[in-house]
Design a protein around this motif. Structure first.
Motif, PDB file in Angstrom:
ATOM      1  N   ASN A  65      27.234 -16.147 -50.689  1.00  0.00           N
ATOM      2  CA  ASN A  65      27.476 -17.266 -49.739  1.00  0.00           C
ATOM      3  C   ASN A  65      27.744 -18.271 -50.361  1.00  0.00           C
ATOM      4  N   ASN A  66      28.619 -19.134 -49.959  1.00  0.00           N
ATOM      5  CA  ASN A  66      28.826 -20.485 -50.288  1.00  0.00           C
ATOM      6  C   ASN A  66      28.220 -21.650 -49.974  1.00  0.00           C
ATOM      7  N   MET A  67      27.138 -21.425 -49.363  1.00  0.00           N
ATOM      8  CA  MET A  67      26.226 -22.296 -48.491  1.00  0.00           C
ATOM      9  C   MET A  67      24.840 -21.835 -48.741  1.00  0.00           C
ATOM     10  N   ARG A  68      24.033 -22.574 -49.668  1.00  0.00           N
ATOM     11  CA  ARG A  68      22.793 -22.019 -50.151  1.00  0.00           C
ATOM     12  C   ARG A  68      21.658 -22.709 -49.189  1.00  0.00           C
ATOM     13  N   ALA A  69      20.614 -22.113 -49.218  1.00  0.00           N
ATOM     14  CA  ALA A  69      19.446 -22.519 -48.513  1.00  0.00           C
ATOM     15  C   ALA A  69      18.635 -23.377 -49.508  1.00  0.00           C
ATOM     16  N   GLN A  70      18.817 -23.393 -50.611  1.00  0.00           N
ATOM     17  CA  GLN A  70      18.166 -23.995 -51.651  1.00  0.00           C
ATOM     18  C   GLN A  70      19.239 -25.223 -52.605  1.00  0.00           C
ATOM     19  N   TYR A  71      18.727 -26.155 -53.230  1.00  0.00           N
ATOM     20  CA  TYR A  71      19.463 -26.923 -54.131  1.00  0.00           C
ATOM     21  C   TYR A  71      19.493 -25.981 -55.437  1.00  0.00           C
ATOM     22  N   TYR A 104      36.189 -30.997 -63.123  1.00  0.00           N
ATOM     23  CA  TYR A 104      36.399 -30.082 -64.353  1.00  0.00           C
ATOM     24  C   TYR A 104      35.367 -30.419 -65.361  1.00  0.00           C
ATOM     25  N   LEU A 105      34.354 -29.665 -65.725  1.00  0.00           N
ATOM     26  CA  LEU A 105      33.170 -29.523 -66.381  1.00  0.00           C
ATOM     27  C   LEU A 105      33.170 -29.063 -67.744  1.00  0.00           C
ATOM     28  N   LYS A 106      32.303 -29.566 -68.635  1.00  0.00           N
ATOM     29  CA  LYS A 106      32.213 -28.715 -70.070  1.00  0.00           C
ATOM     30  C   LYS A 106      30.799 -28.807 -70.508  1.00  0.00           C
ATOM     31  N   GLN A 107      30.889 -28.411 -71.521  1.00  0.00           N
ATOM     32  CA  GLN A 107      29.265 -28.292 -72.113  1.00  0.00           C
ATOM     33  C   GLN A 107      28.454 -29.656 -71.914  1.00  0.00           C
ATOM     34  N   GLY A 108      27.254 -29.564 -71.831  1.00  0.00           N
ATOM     35  CA  GLY A 108      26.394 -30.856 -71.656  1.00  0.00           C
ATOM     36  C   GLY A 108      26.461 -31.371 -70.275  1.00  0.00           C
ATOM     37  N   ASP A 109      27.352 -31.028 -69.357  1.00  0.00           N
ATOM     38  CA  ASP A 109      27.419 -31.640 -67.953  1.00  0.00           C
ATOM     39  C   ASP A 109      26.465 -30.801 -67.108  1.00  0.00           C
ATOM     40  N   LEU A 110      26.158 -31.378 -66.001  1.00  0.00           N
ATOM     41  CA  LEU A 110      25.177 -30.827 -64.961  1.00  0.00           C
ATOM     42  C   LEU A 110      26.201 -30.876 -63.743  1.00  0.00           C
ATOM     43  N   PHE A 111      25.949 -29.645 -62.721  1.00  0.00           N
ATOM     44  CA  PHE A 111      26.419 -30.010 -61.367  1.00  0.00           C
ATOM     45  C   PHE A 111      25.302 -29.348 -60.432  1.00  0.00           C
ATOM     46  N   ILE A 112      25.382 -29.832 -58.992  1.00  0.00           N
ATOM     47  CA  ILE A 112      24.210 -29.224 -58.356  1.00  0.00           C
ATOM     48  C   ILE A 112      25.090 -28.900 -57.030  1.00  0.00           C
ATOM     49  N   LEU A 113      24.319 -27.551 -56.710  1.00  0.00           N
ATOM     50  CA  LEU A 113      25.065 -26.930 -55.593  1.00  0.00           C
ATOM     51  C   LEU A 113      24.022 -27.582 -54.385  1.00  0.00           C
ATOM     52  N   PRO A 114      24.522 -28.295 -53.557  1.00  0.00           N
ATOM     53  CA  PRO A 114      23.779 -28.651 -52.479  1.00  0.00           C
ATOM     54  C   PRO A 114      23.333 -28.064 -51.456  1.00  0.00           C
ATOM     55  N   ARG A 115      22.192 -28.214 -50.947  1.00  0.00           N
ATOM     56  CA  ARG A 115      21.620 -27.338 -49.970  1.00  0.00           C
ATOM     57  C   ARG A 115      22.487 -27.427 -48.607  1.00  0.00           C
ATOM     58  N   SER A 116      23.035 -26.378 -48.039  1.00  0.00           N
ATOM     59  CA  SER A 116      23.403 -26.359 -46.826  1.00  0.00           C
ATOM     60  C   SER A 116      24.963 -27.075 -46.758  1.00  0.00           C
ATOM     61  N   ILE A 117      25.424 -27.132 -47.954  1.00  0.00           N
ATOM     62  CA  ILE A 117      26.935 -27.823 -47.982  1.00  0.00           C
ATOM     63  C   ILE A 117      27.987 -26.758 -48.640  1.00  0.00           C
ATOM     64  N   PRO A 118      29.167 -26.384 -48.162  1.00  0.00           N
ATOM     65  CA  PRO A 118      30.085 -25.410 -48.823  1.00  0.00           C
ATOM     66  C   PRO A 118      30.462 -25.745 -49.894  1.00  0.00           C
TER      67      PRO A 118
END
Length: 103
Positions: free
Chosen positions: A35-41, A62-76
């Motif tokens: 599911n590409n929409m998460r109930a959690q961060y 475009y991300l690399k070693q040392g980077d962070l990304f967040i899957l937002p809650r309820s956003i595709p």
């Protein structure tokens, strides 16, 4: 002090209720197929390699070693490992990530 509550001298605190965590060593071009929409961060930290992340109405990052990304809650959103240097990442998931400022 309760677990999950922190306070610094600057009076800034954070709270998180961790629901799950893990480590993934991705294969070339691996993309999450759930599911590409998460109930959690879900916060991802890239330990090695590289890949691409994007969420609705935003350009790919475009991300690399040392980077962070967040899957937002309820956003595709969508993310994919690089074909030549696929990423290895760790993640933690929580229904709530809150920051409080005590004045």
């Amino acid at each position: 002090m309760k677990w999950g509550e922190f306070q610094t001298q600057s009076s800034l605190s954070t709270e998180a209720n961790i629901s799950f965590y893990g480590l993934q060593r991705c294969e070339s071009n691996y993309a999450f197929k759930g599911n590409n929409m998460r109930a959690q961060y879900v916060v991802h930290y890239i330990k090695a390699g590289k890949g691409m992340f994007m969420s609705i109405n935003h350009r790919p990052a475009y991300l690399k070693q040392g980077d962070l990304f967040i899957l937002p809650r309820s956003i595709p959103c969508f993310y994919k490992a690089d074909s030549e240097d696929p990423w290895v990442y760790q993640w933690i998931g929580s229904r709530v990530f809150r920051f409080k400022l005590f004045i």
